[in-house]
Design a protein around this motif. Structure first.
Motif, mmCIF file in Angstrom:
data_model
loop_
_atom_site.group_PDB
_atom_site.id
_atom_site.type_symbol
_atom_site.label_atom_id
_atom_site.label_comp_id
_atom_site.label_asym_id
_atom_site.label_seq_id
_atom_site.Cartn_x
_atom_site.Cartn_y
_atom_site.Cartn_z
ATOM 1 N N TYR A 171 36.413 43.024 24.955
ATOM 2 C CA TYR A 171 37.788 42.948 24.499
ATOM 3 C C TYR A 171 37.841 41.745 23.728
ATOM 4 O O TYR A 171 37.712 41.046 24.044
ATOM 5 C CB TYR A 171 38.416 42.990 25.466
ATOM 6 C CG TYR A 171 40.218 43.221 25.246
ATOM 7 C CD1 TYR A 171 40.995 43.946 24.307
ATOM 8 C CD2 TYR A 171 41.139 42.662 25.093
ATOM 9 C CE1 TYR A 171 41.675 43.972 23.212
ATOM 10 C CE2 TYR A 171 42.078 42.495 24.350
ATOM 11 C CZ TYR A 171 42.610 43.865 23.971
ATOM 12 O OH TYR A 171 43.630 43.499 22.966
ATOM 13 N N ARG A 172 38.363 41.661 22.494
ATOM 14 C CA ARG A 172 38.207 40.765 21.820
ATOM 15 C C ARG A 172 39.761 40.870 21.296
ATOM 16 O O ARG A 172 40.143 41.438 20.992
ATOM 17 C CB ARG A 172 37.210 40.593 20.166
ATOM 18 C CG ARG A 172 37.677 40.100 19.414
ATOM 19 C CD ARG A 172 36.632 40.033 17.948
ATOM 20 N NE ARG A 172 36.641 38.624 16.709
ATOM 21 C CZ ARG A 172 37.308 38.353 16.286
ATOM 22 N NH1 ARG A 172 38.751 39.408 16.377
ATOM 23 N NH2 ARG A 172 37.467 36.967 15.671
ATOM 24 N N TYR A 173 40.453 39.666 21.265
ATOM 25 C CA TYR A 173 41.440 39.550 20.490
ATOM 26 C C TYR A 173 42.442 37.565 20.265
ATOM 27 O O TYR A 173 40.317 37.096 20.354
ATOM 28 C CB TYR A 173 42.434 39.362 22.563
ATOM 29 C CG TYR A 173 42.414 38.490 22.561
ATOM 30 C CD1 TYR A 173 43.269 37.192 23.123
ATOM 31 C CD2 TYR A 173 41.329 38.564 24.437
ATOM 32 C CE1 TYR A 173 43.362 36.466 24.504
ATOM 33 C CE2 TYR A 173 40.999 37.751 24.946
ATOM 34 C CZ TYR A 173 42.623 36.329 24.724
ATOM 35 O OH TYR A 173 41.929 35.947 26.853
ATOM 36 N N LYS A 233 38.744 35.202 21.124
ATOM 37 C CA LYS A 233 38.205 35.326 22.376
ATOM 38 C C LYS A 233 37.223 36.822 22.081
ATOM 39 O O LYS A 233 38.330 37.837 22.170
ATOM 40 C CB LYS A 233 39.137 35.297 23.579
ATOM 41 C CG LYS A 233 38.122 34.868 24.906
ATOM 42 C CD LYS A 233 38.410 33.976 25.288
ATOM 43 C CE LYS A 233 37.685 33.466 26.756
ATOM 44 N NZ LYS A 233 36.992 31.799 26.314
ATOM 45 N N VAL A 237 35.981 43.197 29.916
ATOM 46 C CA VAL A 237 37.334 43.311 31.210
ATOM 47 C C VAL A 237 36.843 43.880 32.153
ATOM 48 O O VAL A 237 37.808 43.669 33.144
ATOM 49 C CB VAL A 237 38.079 44.353 30.047
ATOM 50 C CG1 VAL A 237 37.717 43.482 28.984
ATOM 51 C CG2 VAL A 237 37.298 46.050 29.839
ATOM 52 N N GLU A 277 40.923 34.406 32.585
ATOM 53 C CA GLU A 277 40.439 35.003 31.149
ATOM 54 C C GLU A 277 41.157 36.541 31.228
ATOM 55 O O GLU A 277 41.458 36.660 29.909
ATOM 56 C CB GLU A 277 39.120 34.484 31.173
ATOM 57 C CG GLU A 277 39.726 32.794 30.724
ATOM 58 C CD GLU A 277 37.810 32.315 30.353
ATOM 59 O OE1 GLU A 277 36.791 33.495 30.934
ATOM 60 O OE2 GLU A 277 37.628 31.103 30.158
ATOM 61 N N GLN A 278 40.208 37.438 31.783
ATOM 62 C CA GLN A 278 40.532 38.390 32.003
ATOM 63 C C GLN A 278 42.025 38.771 31.866
ATOM 64 O O GLN A 278 42.287 40.264 31.620
ATOM 65 C CB GLN A 278 39.889 39.149 33.278
ATOM 66 C CG GLN A 278 38.082 39.693 32.344
ATOM 67 C CD GLN A 278 37.720 39.520 33.998
ATOM 68 O OE1 GLN A 278 37.647 39.762 34.886
ATOM 69 N NE2 GLN A 278 36.609 40.857 33.861
ATOM 70 N N ALA A 281 43.723 38.446 28.322
ATOM 71 C CA ALA A 281 43.166 39.606 27.576
ATOM 72 C C ALA A 281 44.037 40.410 28.253
ATOM 73 O O ALA A 281 44.661 41.868 27.598
ATOM 74 C CB ALA A 281 42.023 40.089 28.061
ATOM 75 N N ARG A 284 47.134 40.506 26.810
ATOM 76 C CA ARG A 284 47.830 40.600 24.781
ATOM 77 C C ARG A 284 47.401 42.206 24.932
ATOM 78 O O ARG A 284 48.168 42.607 23.812
ATOM 79 C CB ARG A 284 46.413 39.711 24.226
ATOM 80 C CG ARG A 284 46.160 39.702 23.527
ATOM 81 C CD ARG A 284 47.216 39.171 22.257
ATOM 82 N NE ARG A 284 48.057 40.416 21.868
ATOM 83 C CZ ARG A 284 49.577 39.788 21.533
ATOM 84 N NH1 ARG A 284 49.522 38.401 21.312
ATOM 85 N NH2 ARG A 284 50.542 40.758 21.070
ATOM 86 N N TRP A 285 46.330 42.791 25.398
ATOM 87 C CA TRP A 285 46.516 44.370 25.111
ATOM 88 C C TRP A 285 47.905 44.938 25.876
ATOM 89 O O TRP A 285 48.071 45.881 24.758
ATOM 90 C CB TRP A 285 45.073 44.989 25.818
ATOM 91 C CG TRP A 285 45.725 46.755 26.657
ATOM 92 C CD1 TRP A 285 44.550 47.482 25.676
ATOM 93 C CD2 TRP A 285 45.795 47.326 27.618
ATOM 94 N NE1 TRP A 285 44.983 48.839 25.635
ATOM 95 C CE2 TRP A 285 45.768 48.827 26.929
ATOM 96 C CE3 TRP A 285 46.524 46.846 28.134
ATOM 97 C CZ2 TRP A 285 46.501 50.053 27.827
ATOM 98 C CZ3 TRP A 285 46.562 47.716 29.309
ATOM 99 C CH2 TRP A 285 46.994 49.070 29.029
#
Length: 456
Positions: A171-173, A233, A237, A277-278, A281, A284-285
Motif C-alpha cells: 500500500y502506497r500513501y 511510503k 500491509v 508503520e502499518q 497506513a 491513512r486508508w
C-alpha cells in the motif's frame, strides 16, 4: 400543500430581506453543524487531567514528572482494531492491486469511463470499477497471467492449491511534512509568493526496485513548492504471523502462527503483528475510505497521542491507577478486571491465556473497552525520557517524524496499556513503554482516534 410552500418561500424572502445591506453578515453558515458519530467510536469530551505515572517504576526507570494538561474533544474506537476490521483493509489493498493490474493489462471492463469524458486517462491513474467482479478463478490465460504475480510461484509453492503471496500486498500513501513547513528557515513569504532561497526539506520516498523489493530513502531537496513537502511510503500491509514463534522461543505457538489472523474463529480478537508503520497506513486508508463516500470531509483517522490515550484510559477519574478507577486488579468478588499475567507462569486466572475477544471485560467510565491488558497499543508519540518537561500543557504531543535515514533510537514510539503477557504494573494508566516503529509483536495492537470538529 401549495399554500404551505408559498408561506415558506415568503418567510425565506423576509429573512433574506432582514439582513442589513452593506454590513458584515457572514457567508451564511450559522454554526449549527453537528458531526455524526463515527461507527464504532466513542465520543471523549474535552477535559483536564494530571498526566504521568501514579506509581514508581517497577523496573527502576525514570518516570515523567506528572503535569496538569488539557486535551480537546475527540472520537476513539471503543475497542482495539480487530482482525476482522484489519482484514477489510488487507482485502481492499488486495483488490485494488488486482484491479489496477487488470486495467494496466488492457482489460477496460475494470476501469470507469466518466460521462462526457473525451480523453481516456492513463491506466496508471484511471478510476477503478469496484463493482466489477475480480476473476480470481478465471480460465482465461491472459487474466491468469496478469494476476499471477499475486500468488506464490516456483519453490515457494508448497502444495497444488494456489495461495496468495502476502508480500504482494503493498500500500502506497503520501503525507505532507508540516513540521518541515513550520521550520523558521522555511517560512513562506506572502509578499514575494516564494519560500526563502535557502529553504530545504528532508522527506522520505519509497519505490520498488527491479527485483520487486521495497526501497526506502531519505532525500534533501530545495523547497520551491508545496509538492516538495510530500513524503511517500510503501508498506506491506499483511500482519507478521511468524512473530508468535520468533518472540517466544521454546513455546508451542504454531496454531496461532498459522490461524490467528486468517481463521474466522479469531475474527473479533485484536489484530497483532502490526508495526507502527502499518498502523499509520491503516489510518491513512481509513481516512480516504471514509471521505470517498461522504460529501462532508472528516478529520483524519490517526493514532492517539500519548496524552489522548492516557486521558481516555482514566475515563474521567482523576489520578485513577487503573482504567476501572480502583487501586486493585480484582473486583469485590475477587475476579480479575483485565487480561494480563497475574502470577509467574499463570496466564489463565483472568479467563484468558493470550489474547481474548475484544470487549471481554467491562468498559471504563468513557465506554472504552480493554484500555488495560489484552494487547498494548501504539500511540503516535515519540519516546523520550522526561518528555513531559518539553510538551505544551494544551494538547501535549511529543512528536518526531523519524526519517528512513535516522538512527534507530529516534524511531521509538510510545506504547500504552499493557498486554496479556504483562504484570499489573504495565496496566496502570500512567505507565508507558516503547517499541521501534518497524517492529511487530504478538502483544501490540492499536486503535484509532479522530479529532472532533467543535468545542465540547
Amino acid at each position: 400543500m401549495k399554500k404551505t410552500l408559498l408561506i415558506f418561500i415568503v418567510a425565506l424572502l423576509l429573512f433574506a430581506c432582514n439582513k442589513p445591506s452593506g454590513q458584515l453578515v457572514g457567508v451564511g453558515a450559522n454554526g449549527s453543524f453537528k458531526e455524526a458519530a463515527p461507527y464504532g467510536m466513542v465520543f471523549i469530551k474535552k477535559g483536564t487531567f494530571v498526566m504521568g505515572a501514579n506509581d514508581q517504576s517497577a523496573i527502576g526507570g525514570i518516570n515523567d514528572r506528572p503535569i496538569n494538561v488539557t486535551v480537546d474533544a475527540f472520537w476513539m474506537d471503543e475497542t482495539e482494531i480487530t482482525n476482522d476490521e484489519y482484514k477489510q483493509f488487507v482485502n481492499w489493498v488486495r483488490d485494488s492491486i488486482a484491479l489496477r493490474a487488470l486495467v494496466m493489462g488492457g482489460r477496460d471492463e475494470f476501469r470507469i469511463v466518466k460521462r462526457n469524458q473525451t480523453d481516456d486517462l492513463p491506466p496508471e491513474i484511471a478510476p477503478l470499477n469496484w463493482k466489477a467482479k475480480i476473476p480470481w478463478n478465471s480460465q482465461d490465460e491472459e487474466v491468469q497471467d496478469i494476476l499471477s504475480f499475486m500468488y506464490y510461484d516456483g519453490n515457494d509453492i508448497l502444495n497444488t492449491k494456489k495461495e496468495f503471496n502476502p508480500g504482494a500486498l503493498q500500500y502506497r500513501y503520501e503525507w505532507l511534512n508540516y513540521d518541515q513547513a513550520a521550520a523558521p528557515q522555511n517560512k513562506y513569504d506572502v509578499n514575494t509568493g516564494a519560500y526563502p532561497a535557502n529553504a530545504t526539506v528532508r522527506v522520505d520516498t519509497s519505490y520498488i526496485d527491479e527485483a520487486g523489493v521495497i526501497r526506502h530513502e531519505t532525500i534533501t531537496r530545495k523547497l520551491k513548492s508545496r509538492r516538495d513537502l510530500i513524503s511517500s511510503k510503501i508498506v506491506n500491509v499483511y500482519p507478521d504471523t511468524v512473530m508468535w514463534i520468533r518472540d517466544f522461543q521454546y513455546a508451542y505457538n504454531d496454531p496461532r502462527m498459522r490461524m490467528y489472523f486468517s481463521h474466522q474463529g479469531y475474527a473479533q480478537y485484536p489484530v497483532v503483528g502490526v508495526t507502527w508503520e502499518q498502523a499509520q497506513a491503516f489510518c491513512r486508508w481509513r481516512t480516504d475510505y471514509y471521505n470517498a463516500s461522504h460529501k462532508v470531509k472528516a478529520q483524519d483517522y490517526r493514532l492517539p497521542t500519548e496524552a489522548e490515550w492516557e486521558y481516555a484510559a482514566r475515563g474521567g477519574r482523576q489520578m485513577a491507577l487503573y482504567p476501572w478507577g480502583g487501586n486493585y486488579v480484582r473486583d469485590n468478588k475477587g475476579c480479575y478486571m483485565a487480561n494480563f499475567k497475574p502470577l509467574p507462569g499463570n496466564y489463565s486466572d483472568d479467563t484468558g491465556s493470550t489474547t481474548m475477544k475484544v470487549g471481554s471485560f467491562a468498559p471504563n467510565d468513557f465506554g472504552l473497552f480493554d484500555m488495560a491488558g489484552n494487547v498494548a497499543e501504539w500511540t503516535s508519540s515519540a519516546n523520550r525520557e522526561s518528555s513531559n518537561t518539553l510538551v505544551y500543557d494544551m494538547n501535549p504531543s511529543f512528536q518526531y517524524n523519524a526519517k528512513n535515514s535516522d538512527p534507530d533510537v529516534l524511531k521509538q514510539k510510545v506504547v500504552r496499556g499493557g498486554s496479556w503477557k504483562d504484570i499489573a504494573y504495565y496496566l496502570q494508566c500512567g505507565t508507558k513503554t516503547y517499541e521501534y516503529q518497524y517492529e511487530s509483536r504478538p502483544y501490540i495492537g492499536f486503535r484509532c482516534v479522530r479529532s472532533y470538529n467543535g468545542d465540547l
